[in-house]
Write a protein that holds these residues in place. Structure first.
Motif, PDB file in Angstrom:
ATOM      1  N   ALA A 153      17.131  -6.120 101.426  1.00 26.48           N
ATOM      2  CA  ALA A 153      17.743  -7.124 102.303  1.00 26.48           C
ATOM      3  C   ALA A 153      18.597  -8.103 101.510  1.00 26.48           C
ATOM      4  CB  ALA A 153      16.663  -7.874 103.083  1.00 26.48           C
ATOM      5  N   THR A 154      18.115  -8.460 100.303  1.00 31.28           N
ATOM      6  CA  THR A 154      18.837  -9.442  99.488  1.00 31.28           C
ATOM      7  C   THR A 154      19.595  -8.794  98.342  1.00 31.28           C
ATOM      8  OG1 THR A 154      16.940  -9.806  98.026  1.00 31.28           O
ATOM      9  CG2 THR A 154      17.079 -11.152 100.036  1.00 31.28           C
ATOM     10  N   GLY A 155      19.234  -7.537  98.003  1.00 31.35           N
ATOM     11  CA  GLY A 155      19.863  -6.868  96.876  1.00 31.35           C
ATOM     12  C   GLY A 155      19.300  -7.267  95.537  1.00 31.35           C
ATOM     13  N   VAL A 156      18.251  -8.086  95.512  1.00 30.07           N
ATOM     14  CA  VAL A 156      17.647  -8.544  94.259  1.00 30.07           C
ATOM     15  C   VAL A 156      16.789  -7.428  93.674  1.00 30.07           C
ATOM     16  CG1 VAL A 156      16.087 -10.215  93.201  1.00 30.07           C
ATOM     17  CG2 VAL A 156      17.695 -10.947  94.986  1.00 30.07           C
ATOM     18  N   ARG A 157      17.034  -7.123  92.414  1.00 33.51           N
ATOM     19  CA  ARG A 157      16.275  -6.096  91.704  1.00 33.51           C
ATOM     20  C   ARG A 157      15.504  -6.726  90.553  1.00 33.51           C
ATOM     21  NH1 ARG A 157      18.675  -0.674  91.804  1.00 33.51           N
ATOM     22  NH2 ARG A 157      18.396  -0.568  89.552  1.00 33.51           N
ATOM     23  N   GLY A 158      14.309  -6.200  90.314  1.00 29.43           N
ATOM     24  CA  GLY A 158      13.511  -6.682  89.211  1.00 29.43           C
ATOM     25  C   GLY A 158      12.637  -5.578  88.664  1.00 29.43           C
ATOM     26  N   ALA A 159      11.957  -5.886  87.569  1.00 27.35           N
ATOM     27  CA  ALA A 159      11.073  -4.900  86.953  1.00 27.35           C
ATOM     28  C   ALA A 159       9.863  -4.652  87.845  1.00 27.35           C
ATOM     29  CB  ALA A 159      10.630  -5.372  85.575  1.00 27.35           C
ATOM     30  N   GLY A 160       9.449  -3.392  87.887  1.00 25.94           N
ATOM     31  CA  GLY A 160       8.254  -3.012  88.612  1.00 25.94           C
ATOM     32  C   GLY A 160       7.340  -2.223  87.706  1.00 25.94           C
ATOM     33  N   PRO A 161       6.111  -1.946  88.147  1.00 25.13           N
ATOM     34  CA  PRO A 161       5.187  -1.174  87.316  1.00 25.13           C
ATOM     35  C   PRO A 161       5.688   0.253  87.120  1.00 25.13           C
ATOM     36  CG  PRO A 161       4.294  -1.465  89.524  1.00 25.13           C
ATOM     37  CD  PRO A 161       5.516  -2.315  89.444  1.00 25.13           C
ATOM     38  N   ALA A 162       5.666   0.721  85.879  1.00 24.18           N
ATOM     39  CA  ALA A 162       6.077   2.090  85.573  1.00 24.18           C
ATOM     40  C   ALA A 162       4.964   3.056  85.961  1.00 24.18           C
ATOM     41  CB  ALA A 162       6.395   2.220  84.086  1.00 24.18           C
ATOM     42  N   SER A 182       7.056  18.330  70.380  1.00 22.53           N
ATOM     43  CA  SER A 182       6.960  16.877  70.471  1.00 22.53           C
ATOM     44  C   SER A 182       7.707  16.406  71.713  1.00 22.53           C
ATOM     45  CB  SER A 182       7.554  16.209  69.230  1.00 22.53           C
ATOM     46  OG  SER A 182       7.492  14.800  69.335  1.00 22.53           O
ATOM     47  N   ASP A 183       7.021  15.618  72.548  1.00 23.65           N
ATOM     48  CA  ASP A 183       7.599  15.065  73.773  1.00 23.65           C
ATOM     49  C   ASP A 183       7.593  13.541  73.707  1.00 23.65           C
ATOM     50  OD1 ASP A 183       7.700  17.648  74.633  1.00 23.65           O
ATOM     51  OD2 ASP A 183       6.314  17.408  76.318  1.00 23.65           O
ATOM     52  N   ASP A 184       8.746  12.933  73.911  1.00 24.81           N
ATOM     53  CA  ASP A 184       8.857  11.475  74.007  1.00 24.81           C
ATOM     54  C   ASP A 184       9.062  11.104  75.468  1.00 24.81           C
ATOM     55  OD1 ASP A 184       8.646  11.137  71.247  1.00 24.81           O
ATOM     56  OD2 ASP A 184      10.804  11.374  70.955  1.00 24.81           O
ATOM     57  N   VAL A 185       8.151  10.281  76.000  1.00 31.19           N
ATOM     58  CA  VAL A 185       8.152   9.927  77.416  1.00 31.19           C
ATOM     59  C   VAL A 185       8.579   8.471  77.587  1.00 31.19           C
ATOM     60  CG1 VAL A 185       6.752   9.707  79.514  1.00 31.19           C
ATOM     61  CG2 VAL A 185       6.324  11.599  77.910  1.00 31.19           C
ATOM     62  N   THR A 186       9.565   8.270  78.433  1.00 31.97           N
ATOM     63  CA  THR A 186      10.012   6.927  78.799  1.00 31.97           C
ATOM     64  C   THR A 186       9.881   6.777  80.306  1.00 31.97           C
ATOM     65  OG1 THR A 186      11.610   6.872  76.983  1.00 31.97           O
ATOM     66  CG2 THR A 186      11.905   5.259  78.754  1.00 31.97           C
ATOM     67  N   SER A 187       9.236   5.702  80.733  1.00 34.27           N
ATOM     68  CA  SER A 187       8.988   5.492  82.160  1.00 34.27           C
ATOM     69  C   SER A 187       9.401   4.079  82.540  1.00 34.27           C
ATOM     70  CB  SER A 187       7.507   5.717  82.479  1.00 34.27           C
ATOM     71  OG  SER A 187       7.267   5.691  83.865  1.00 34.27           O
ATOM     72  N   THR A 188      10.106   3.965  83.659  1.00 36.67           N
ATOM     73  CA  THR A 188      10.648   2.680  84.090  1.00 36.67           C
ATOM     74  C   THR A 188      10.336   2.445  85.561  1.00 36.67           C
ATOM     75  OG1 THR A 188      12.496   2.968  82.547  1.00 36.67           O
ATOM     76  CG2 THR A 188      12.740   1.271  84.239  1.00 36.67           C
ATOM     77  N   GLY A 189       9.988   1.208  85.880  1.00 33.23           N
ATOM     78  CA  GLY A 189       9.762   0.828  87.268  1.00 33.23           C
ATOM     79  C   GLY A 189      10.766  -0.223  87.704  1.00 33.23           C
ATOM     80  N   ILE A 190      11.306  -0.050  88.907  1.00 29.88           N
ATOM     81  CA  ILE A 190      12.261  -1.010  89.470  1.00 29.88           C
ATOM     82  C   ILE A 190      11.836  -1.348  90.892  1.00 29.88           C
ATOM     83  CG2 ILE A 190      14.663  -1.448  90.121  1.00 29.88           C
ATOM     84  CD1 ILE A 190      15.479   0.668  88.045  1.00 29.88           C
ATOM     85  N   ASN A 191      11.715  -2.622  91.193  1.00 27.68           N
ATOM     86  CA  ASN A 191      11.473  -3.080  92.555  1.00 27.68           C
ATOM     87  C   ASN A 191      12.743  -3.757  93.066  1.00 27.68           C
ATOM     88  OD1 ASN A 191       8.886  -2.127  92.460  1.00 27.68           O
ATOM     89  ND2 ASN A 191       7.920  -4.129  92.186  1.00 27.68           N
ATOM     90  N   GLU A 192      13.134  -3.411  94.289  1.00 28.43           N
ATOM     91  CA  GLU A 192      14.363  -3.942  94.849  1.00 28.43           C
ATOM     92  C   GLU A 192      14.130  -4.417  96.277  1.00 28.43           C
ATOM     93  OE1 GLU A 192      18.925  -2.467  95.965  1.00 28.43           O
ATOM     94  OE2 GLU A 192      17.436  -1.063  95.164  1.00 28.43           O
ATOM     95  N   ASN A 193      14.648  -5.574  96.583  1.00 24.89           N
ATOM     96  CA  ASN A 193      14.647  -6.065  97.956  1.00 24.89           C
ATOM     97  C   ASN A 193      15.975  -5.632  98.578  1.00 24.89           C
ATOM     98  OD1 ASN A 193      15.109  -7.775 100.304  1.00 24.89           O
ATOM     99  ND2 ASN A 193      13.323  -8.957  99.599  1.00 24.89           N
TER     100      ASN A 193
END
Length: 721
Positions: free
Chosen positions: A385-394, A372-383
């Motif tokens: 220049a400004t240091g702002v991070r937000g959710a991105g497509p996994a 059994s394999d449990d898969v977790t995937s996360t996407g992060i988008n970061e600027n």
């Protein structure tokens, strides 16, 4: 008797290098003679590993002469076996399946998580191994046996170990390793630690100019600057570091029981994907950064072996394991502030129950497997220049992949010289995935797969004489769709994006082979295998539609939509040949040669050479061996792949190939001359030295993104205690 008495009644046993039979475990998960198995199996011993001094487990496999290694970056190594690679090959560590639900069809570097110093035996089983190992074992199985804790044989405390320091000039490698074994009457433990630091890799001086690295991208004062490389032979950036730790504990309460607990941990530093750094757009580097985050792997496994005849079995092995995997991708186009980070984690649980039952005229191997394999995937988008991070497509959906199977393999003794082996496996596999539609308008939010697969094998081994063995084997293999096949989103090529396809089904391989092993007198041994494999319902990337549209905007660019589909038939045939010649008691000459030719069906019905069918390749060695000195001069070589013979997919990657007289990409043939030596100064100290690629050839193995090392001096010191 006089000679024996003069030697204090001690006998020295010497291994016969031309023996027809060796003890292997990969064929059935149990130790048995290779001469009784219809499948071809290649073994790499501790002695071979000590002489070759491989930097990674991928290099260890490549040094065998039976496995072709592709590398997209220095921190990698994707084996190719019989025209198959990546998730059509299976890795097993101490009998535990290493493949996970996110093993991809693109090149894999998971094998570098294994530590050559902590490995006591490596075996490669060629051809489908699905009866024993299940999904993915189509082209072959690579089985790694790690160090086994040794008990005290005289009732006293037994301690042993070694420390190794190694340096290599081509990448300024600094490696340190130690392992220690402590054993008592019933308890034993072994501890292993390795630390590797690899600098940027230097290529050879003599070869195609297209491989040179004239410039690279460097971030200066918040700006991506294209910097002239002061030495175009240095592949910047390609360095990385790695740490491996292993702890094993063994308890043997009686002759019947053997219990072992293993703890494994491996992590790398962040490292650049070099082939993306040499990808250009309008004559300039496309990426400001493209790297893999730390590749982490840990495994806890408990194995219990019971050897006692009863109605159900003569031997029982239970293997329970938990593995954790984490990897990430970090990319940013040059002079763009948007950095995309994609993080994937897998928690893998498995249980194997393997039995051996001796019957009156044969042996039955059977077992059960749960994965059994449990898969977790996360996407992060970061600027940046400004240091702002937000959710991105996994990259992947949140998913669970499971497999439940039962198998049986019967070895029947037809006569004193002939053995028949018949096996079958039934596998039920399930996949549940949940898709995030906030970034891409998929016409589905979930996908479910619940299907079965039946595979089998039949083989015959005939010992025509004490010096001649003939074997024939027919087998099937399968690969069930995993999370990577069914659910990933990624940029497969410039202007193209791969999206999920929830309608995938398993692909099946059908294989036939014949092998001849012959010993001539006491001096020559030959081994020849011919095989043919057909893959049906093959999962391949093809053009696709999303909500009726053939293109979507991905990463700010209008991109053609593609998806993995059951849309092709692929075939591979080839030869594997091996000859060993005992020139004298000290000198041995050996040579291995592999030829494979593969074709796969394209979308328009035409065919293309298979991407993972490597050009012919081989290895020839002259070895000198005495009590204190082992020396080896060897040549490693591979054939050319012309533009017309390049797979269609590879023709679209001009950045990693040389140019022919027409300006088209092609993969030149190559060879290297090499020398290795080990000197055992005494019982405690071994000095190793080697000179690889003596003629300083500049070459890039087929399909590789990074150029191979140039002339490389290797020095090592081993101290045993």
């Amino acid at each position: 008797m006089t000679v024996l008495k003069a030697n204090n009644y001690m006998l020295t046993l010497a291994e016969d290098p031309l023996a027809l039979e060796e003890i292997v475990v990969s064929g059935t998960r149990w130790s048995q003679g290779s001469a009784n198995l219809p499948s071809r199996i290649s073994s790499i011993s501790n002695r071979d590993m000590a002489l070759q001094n491989p930097q990674t487990a991928a290099d260890l496999l490549g040094a065998s002469g039976d496995v072709f290694i592709q590398k997209s970056q220095q921190g990698g190594g994707s084996p190719m076996i019989r025209g198959f690679s990546t998730n059509r090959l299976l890795y097993a560590v101490d009998g535990i399946r290493m493949n996970t639900a996110i093993f991809r069809s693109g090149n894999l570097q998971n094998v570098i998580s294994l530590d050559p110093f902590a490995t006591e035996q490596t075996e490669v089983l060629f051809g489908p191994g699905s009866v024993i190992y299940g999904s993915d074992a189509i082209g072959g199985v690579m089985s790694f046996q790690t160090l086994t804790p040794q008990l005290a044989s005289n009732g006293r405390t037994f301690t042993s170990g070694k420390a190794v320091a190694r340096y290599a000039s081509a990448n300024k490698e600094n490696t340190f390793h130690f392992d220690v074994n402590a054993g008592w009457k019933k308890w034993a433990l072994v501890t292993s630690f390795s630390s590797n630091d690899f600098g940027d890799l230097k290529m050879g001086k003599h070869g195609p100019a297209e491989y040179l690295r004239p410039f690279y991208v460097n971030r200066q004062d918040s700006v991506d600057v294209i910097v002239t490389n002061d030495d175009p032979l240095i592949q910047r950036p390609s360095g990385y570091s790695q740490i491996n730790v292993m702890q094993k504990v063994r308890f043997v309460p009686s002759k019947a029981w053997d219990i072992q607990l293993g703890l494994h941990y491996s992590t790398t530093s962040e490292y650049s994907r070099y082939d993306r750094h040499v990808r250009y757009r309008n004559g300039l580097p496309r990426y400001g950064e493209w790297s893999y985050g730390p590749q982490m792997w840990n495994m806890t496994n408990l194995s219990v072996t019971h050897k006692q005849a009863n109605a159900l079995y003569n031997q029982l092995a239970i293997r329970l394991a938990h593995q954790g995997f984490e990897e990430s991708r970090i990319s940013r186009d040059i002079n763009r502030p948007s950095r995309e980070t994609r993080i994937e984690a897998v928690q893998a649980y498995s249980a194997n129950f393997d039995f051996v039952k001796a019957l009156q005229i044969g042996t039955l191997f059977y077992g059960l497997e749960f994965v059994s394999d449990d898969v977790t995937s996360t996407g992060i988008n970061e600027n940046i220049a400004t240091g702002v991070r937000g959710a991105g497509p996994a990259r992947y959906p949140q998913a669970t992949w499971a497999s439940y199977a039962a198998y049986a393999n019967y070895q029947h003794t037809l006569s004193e010289k002939t053995t028949l082996q018949v096996g079958a496996r039934y596998n039920q596999f399930m996949l549940d995935a949940t898709f995030d539609t906030s970034f891409y308008p998929f016409p589905f939010t979930t996908a479910e797969v619940n299907k079965g697969a039946l595979t089998g094998s039949t083989g015959l081994v005939s010992k025509i004489s004490n010096h001649f063995i003939l074997s024939v084997n027919g087998s099937t293999g399968f690969r069930s769709p995993n999370v990577d096949d069914l659910g990933k989103v990624f940029d497969s090529a410039d202007g193209a994006v791969t999206i999920p396809n929830p309608d995938l089904e398993s692909e099946y391989a059908y294989n036939g082979e014949i092998s001849l092993v012959k010993v001539f007198g006491t001096r020559v041994k030959t081994d020849l295998t011919a095989y043919y494999t057909m893959l049906e319902n093959a999962m391949v990337r093809r053009d696709f539609l999303l909500n009726g549209e053939d293109s979507i905007v991905y990463d700010g660019e209008l991109s053609k939509v593609e998806a993995i589909q059951n849309a092709a038939v692929a075939t591979v045939f080839g030869l594997q040949a091996n000859i060993e010649i005992k020139l004298s008691e000290e000198f041995m000459l050996s040579s291995k040669f592999n030829y494979q030719k593969g074709e796969e069906e394209l979308d328009d019905g035409t065919t293309s050479p298979s991407r993972h069918a490597a050009p012919w390749f081989g290895l020839t060695r002259l070895t000198y061996n005495t009590k204190h000195v082992t020396m080896q001069f060897y040549a490693q070589y591979s054939g050319e792949r012309k533009f017309s013979d390049l797979p269609q997919e590879e023709q679209g990657k001009p950045e990693i190939y040389a140019k022919d007289e027409n300006g088209d990409p092609y993969s030149p043939g190559w060879y290297t001359l090499n020398f290795k030596a080990n000197y055992q100064a005494n019982d405690k100290i071994i000095i190793g030295a080697g000179l690889e690629n003596i003629t300083d050839k500049r070459y890039r193995p087929y399909s590789s993104g990074i150029v191979a090392p140039g002339r490389n001096m290797v020095i090592s010191l081993t101290v045993k205690f």
